[in-house]
Enzyme design. Structure first.
Site, PDB file in Angstrom:
ATOM      1  CG  HIS A 166      -0.333  -0.078   2.534  1.00  0.00           C
ATOM      2  ND1 HIS A 166      -0.405  -1.218   3.310  1.00  0.00           N
ATOM      3  CD2 HIS A 166       0.365   0.808   3.244  1.00  0.00           C
ATOM      4  CE1 HIS A 166       0.235  -1.005   4.451  1.00  0.00           C
ATOM      5  NE2 HIS A 166       0.710   0.219   4.425  1.00  0.00           N
ATOM      6  CG  ASP A 203      -0.022  -4.449   2.332  1.00  0.00           C
ATOM      7  OD1 ASP A 203       0.501  -3.652   1.527  1.00  0.00           O
ATOM      8  OD2 ASP A 203      -0.543  -4.085   3.406  1.00  0.00           O
ATOM      9  N   GLY A 224       1.863   5.402  11.459  1.00  0.00           N
ATOM     10  CA  GLY A 224       3.274   5.692  11.269  1.00  0.00           C
ATOM     11  C   GLY A 224       4.151   4.464  11.364  1.00  0.00           C
ATOM     12  CB  SER A 282       1.914   1.016   7.931  1.00  0.00           C
ATOM     13  OG  SER A 282       1.517   0.065   6.994  1.00  0.00           O
ATOM     14  CB  SER A 301      -0.605  -5.530   6.391  1.00  0.00           C
ATOM     15  OG  SER A 301      -1.636  -5.258   5.479  1.00  0.00           O
TER      16      SER A 301
END
Length: 367
Positions: free
Chosen positions: A205, A236, A320, A322, A337
């Site tokens: 992402h 992801d 913050g 991820s 994720s």
């Protein structure tokens, strides 16, 4: 340019899934014996033993999990005749109602169903069910449809509600910054590939919207995402190639002045202790966050689409964090994720892309 270690600077694509209340089951003991099975030294060795027993028991096995309190592997069985085999292997048999094939079929039904954002599910051997969670946005026709889908799988599926909204967050701060998109994400693990530039893994992402990365906001490019270098939803993960030949050591920032060397990668084991490093929580707490793996092969449906095959944990995380690394000792396990909760002492649930998949997809290695 300075060498980049695995410093987790991140944007959390967080979604709200709180811990669900346990489903109460009352299976009888697999036999009348009170003899305790030998202790298994770790969740990792228990997971390996569980895989071996599942192959040997075939349809009579219905999942397994590590009981950290007793240090035993609990093996669910649907045929009491195999209880002795389980015990002889050093595990404790537990009679349950649903076979693994039934649970797999139920999860497959859910995975192939229409996407309803705000929902997640995982097959949980502790309750011998596929547990679905739905956030507060799943109401009315969407909730009715979710219950209809779950109901089509019969009693193998149970639906739970969570009070926190499943959502996506993009945070600013000192991290790796998108030069072509207003976002910051986490550097997960540094990797090497034969005949190609050194690179790092991060969340898909992040790699979808951001193709050019800088070490500072508005700074020059230090890495870029190549064509085909990002996969989200479905998976992801993404890879970004460094633009210079500066060495990039394979280690994770522990935010206590030290670093953990990362020398390899493997699949996570249910019940094992794990750590997660992140740029939001790490600097504030002065250490990495810790917890255990609570589910494998989990599914999460974001507003952008569905992601399958995730690791589920009770490790805390915040916006913050991820894209950051999930690890156990020197082993890389996953990339952050999404999740819910915070690191202020309350309950939390986080999900991770297993790192073995992007390593294989990109022909990359760690260490």
């Amino acid at each position: 340019m300075k060498a980049r270690r695995i410093r987790v600077r991140a944007m959390l694509v967080a979604f709200a899934v709180t811990a669900f209340a346990a489903v109460t089951l009352s299976p009888q003991n697999a036999d009348a014996s009170t003899t305790q099975a030998p202790r298994v030294p770790s969740a990792l060795s228990a997971g390996q033993l569980g895989e071996t027993l599942a192959a040997q028991l075939k349809g009579a096995a219905a999942g397994s999990y590590y009981d950290s309190a007793t240090q035993q592997l609990i093996v669910n069985i649907t045929d009491r005749a195999v209880a002795g085999l389980v015990r002889a292997a050093g595990a404790r048999p537990r009679a349950v109602r649903f076979a693994q094939a039934e649970l797999n079929a139920a999860k497959a039904t859910l995975d192939s169903s229409e996407e309803i954002p705000g929902t997640t599910w995982v097959s949980d051997p502790r309750v011998n069910r596929v547990v679905v969670t739905a956030d507060p946005t799943v109401t009315g026709a969407k909730l009715a449809r979710l219950k209809e889908i779950a109901g089509s799988a019969g009693e193998t599926v149970v639906v739970k509600r969570t009070t926190t909204k499943l959502t996506r967050f993009i945070s600013g701060g000192d991290a790796i910054y998108g030069r072509d998109f207003s976002a910051r994400c986490s550097l997960g693990f540094n990797v090497k590939r034969a005949g190609k530039p050194d690179a790092f893994l991060t969340a898909g992402h992040c790699g979808n919207p951001v193709k050019s990365w800088a070490e500072t906001q508005g700074g020059p490019e230090f890495a870029h995402v190549p064509a085909g270098g990002s996969s989200f939803p479905g998976d992801d993960y993404a890879i970004a190639e460094y633009t210079t030949a500066v060495p990039h050591p394979s280690e994770v920032n522990l935010y206590n002045g030290g670093a953990q060397a990362i020398t390899g990668a493997r699949d996570a084991a249910l019940g094992e202790a794990v750590q997660r490093s992140g740029s939001t929580t790490g600097p504030r707490l002065g250490h990495v966050s810790q917890g255990t793996v609570t589910g494998l092969n989990a599914t999460a449906t974001y507003k952008e689409g569905r992601v399958t095959g995730l690791i589920k944990t009770n490790v805390c995380a915040e916006p913050g964090d991820s894209g950051g690394p999930l690890f156990s000792g020197a082993n890389a396990l996953g990339l952050t994720s999404g999740g819910d909760g915070d690191c202020n002492g309350g309950p939390a649930t986080t999900f991770y892309q297993p790192v073995t998949e992007p390593l294989a997809a990109y022909g990359a290695t760690l260490g």
